[in-house]
Structures are given as structure tokens and as C-alpha cells.
Design a protein around this motif. Structure first.
Motif, short mmCIF file in Angstrom:
data_model
loop_
_atom_site.label_atom_id
_atom_site.label_comp_id
_atom_site.label_asym_id
_atom_site.label_seq_id
_atom_site.Cartn_x
_atom_site.Cartn_y
_atom_site.Cartn_z
N PRO A 79 47.11 44.09 43.26
CA PRO A 79 45.56 45.01 42.75
C PRO A 79 45.69 46.62 42.58
O PRO A 79 45.63 46.69 42.67
CB PRO A 79 44.63 44.74 43.04
CG PRO A 79 44.49 43.93 44.79
CD PRO A 79 45.96 43.34 44.51
N GLU A 174 45.34 30.72 38.48
CA GLU A 174 44.79 31.58 37.52
C GLU A 174 45.81 33.26 38.31
O GLU A 174 46.03 32.69 38.92
CB GLU A 174 43.50 32.06 37.82
CG GLU A 174 42.74 32.90 38.83
CD GLU A 174 41.79 33.52 39.00
OE1 GLU A 174 41.66 33.74 37.70
OE2 GLU A 174 40.59 33.42 40.03
N THR A 176 46.90 36.47 38.67
CA THR A 176 45.50 37.73 39.32
C THR A 176 46.49 38.66 40.07
O THR A 176 46.63 37.93 40.90
CB THR A 176 44.46 37.53 39.40
OG1 THR A 176 44.37 36.31 40.61
CG2 THR A 176 43.38 36.55 37.77
N GLU A 178 45.22 39.34 42.26
CA GLU A 178 44.55 39.10 43.99
C GLU A 178 45.02 37.42 44.40
O GLU A 178 45.64 36.84 45.71
CB GLU A 178 43.52 38.93 43.40
CG GLU A 178 42.33 40.31 43.74
CD GLU A 178 42.61 40.83 42.54
OE1 GLU A 178 42.12 42.33 42.57
OE2 GLU A 178 42.82 40.10 41.80
N SER A 179 45.02 36.64 43.05
CA SER A 179 45.91 35.63 43.65
C SER A 179 47.31 35.40 44.10
O SER A 179 47.92 34.24 44.18
CB SER A 179 45.55 34.56 42.48
OG SER A 179 46.08 34.93 41.25
#
Length: 235
Positions: A79, A174, A176, A178-179
Motif C-alpha cells: 500500500p 478481495e 487490495t 493489503e490483501s
């Protein structure tokens, strides 16, 4: 599950910094369109020693940067990657610490091409199977086993035709940044390599280039690991 190419560049050339920066948005749209064509869900844009946000492509961009450390290249994906770094100023260990401070994953890039990062005792999160040199996959898998690290796949794209020749299957609910980081750290990833005709032809060309540069090394050979970004002649 998501298919993500974790090593993509938005520019086809290096040098002429101002022109290259102006080209970046167009380059991103081109590689993102190719990623969509090749059924990828996202790409990590990991330009050499700088990061910028890209939006509006055919597939989303995961933030990233390819850092030229004192001993070779390290991918930092997540991120909040650093915006810009001077090549060759950080050690691999300092790079890993910087990545983790910013909640990013630190990945050893192309461990057998012009790099001795593989010999550094640092808390890396994964090792890359590089799309330019899939014939090194056996060496990379053995290296990952020794270090007990997961494998990810990245094409090392500089031209759209290269997108997706190696990619990563990411087990996440998901998509993202972060994921993606969590999946890499948990080992919920799997490196994949494509062996279609176009991919084979591109690899043959790069094999000749890197044979001439003498910067691809077997596990039992010493590599200089200078960590320099590629020149305008291409990587």
C-alpha cells in the motif's frame, strides 16, 4: 483467487527522465490492456527506483517499486512503497526494513541475474520466478526451499507483449494492496509461467541479450550484484 503479474514497468526505455515520466501514463494503459487480454486481474507496477500511482487502466495497479540495492534488485509491493530512491544507496537489509515499515512485501527479484541479494540474511517475504528466465525456475525453487520462502511470479515487463509471461496466483478474498501483501507473507501464493509461442520467442531474444551481457549466473557462479538500473538499450 486472483492472477497478478507482480513485476511490470510502465516505460519501455530508461534515461531521458522527463520524457520517460511523460510516457508513464500511456505505458501503464498499454500494459494494463495487455494484462486484461491475458486474463490477469491486476499488475504490480514496479518501476526502477521510483513509484507513482496509476489509475484508469483495464486492470488495477498494485503499488510497487523495484529498488536497486547495493547487491541487486528487490521488489517492494504494497500500500505505501517509497516514492523515489537513489540507486545503490540501500543495502538489501535496509530495503527489507523500509518495506516492512511501510506495510509492504519485500521480494528478491531475478535472484540469478546480476544479483547477490540471494546471499543476504534478511527477512524477505518471497522470491521471484522471473519471466525473462523461467529456465532458472529449478534453481529458484531450491533457493526458496532453503530459505523457507514462498515463490511469486513476475514477467519483468518493459514492453506490452511481455505481460503475464510469469504471474502469481494469489489466494485472497478481495483484491487490495493489503490483501496481496498478506497473501505473500502467509504463503498463499503460487508462481506460474506461460509457455505460449509468443512468450517463447521473447525469451529467446532476451537469452541472447543477457548472454552477451554475461549477467545471468548459475548458483555455483559468482555474480557482481551491482544493483544498477538497466540502460536505454533495455534489460
Amino acid at each position: 483467487m486472483f492472477n497478478i503479474d507482480l513485476h511490470v514497468h510502465s516505460r519501455f526505455f530508461h534515461g531521458h527522465e522527463t520524457a520517460a515520466q511523460l510516457f508513464d501514463p500511456l505505458g501503464f494503459r498499454m500494459v494494463a490492456r495487455m494484462a486484461d487480454y491475458r486474463d490477469l486481474d491486476a499488475i504490480a507496477v514496479t518501476n526502477h527506483d521510483y513509484h507513482r500511482l496509476f489509475r484508469g487502466g483495464a486492470v488495477p495497479a498494485v503499488p510497487g517499486i523495484e529498488i536497486s540495492t547495493t547487491k541487486g534488485h528487490v521488489l517492494v509491493v504494497g500500500p505505501d512503497p517509497p516514492t523515489r530512491l537513489e540507486p545503490g544507496t540501500l543495502t538489501p537489509t535496509e530495503t527489507v526494513e523500509l518495506a516492512h515499515d511501510r506495510d509492504c512485501a519485500a521480494i528478491i527479484a531475478h535472484p540469478y541475474r546480476n544479483s547477490t541479494v540471494r546471499d543476504v540474511d534478511a527477512e524477505f517475504d518471497a522470491i521471484e520466478v522471473n519471466g525473462k528466465h523461467p529456465r532458472t525456475e529449478e534453481w529458484v525453487r531450491a533457493l526458496a526451499d532453503r530459505h523457507d520462502l514462498p515463490l511469486v511470479g513476475g514477467s519483468d515487463t518493459h514492453y506490452p507483449v511481455e505481460v503475464g509471461r510469469a504471474y502469481t496466483r494469489v489466494d485472497a478474498d478481495e483484491l487490495t494492496p493489503e490483501s496481496v501483501v498478506d497473501a505473500i507473507r502467509d504463503g498463499r501464493v503460487d508462481a506460474r509461467v506461460r509457455y505460449e509461442t509468443a512468450d517463447q520467442l521473447v525469451r529467446r531474444a532476451y537469452r541472447r541479450i543477457h548472454r552477451g551481457k554475461e549477467n545471468l549466473h548459475r548458483p555455483d557462479e559468482e555474480s557482481p550484484g551491482v544493483g544498477e538500473p538497466p540502460t536505454a538499450e533495455g534489460e
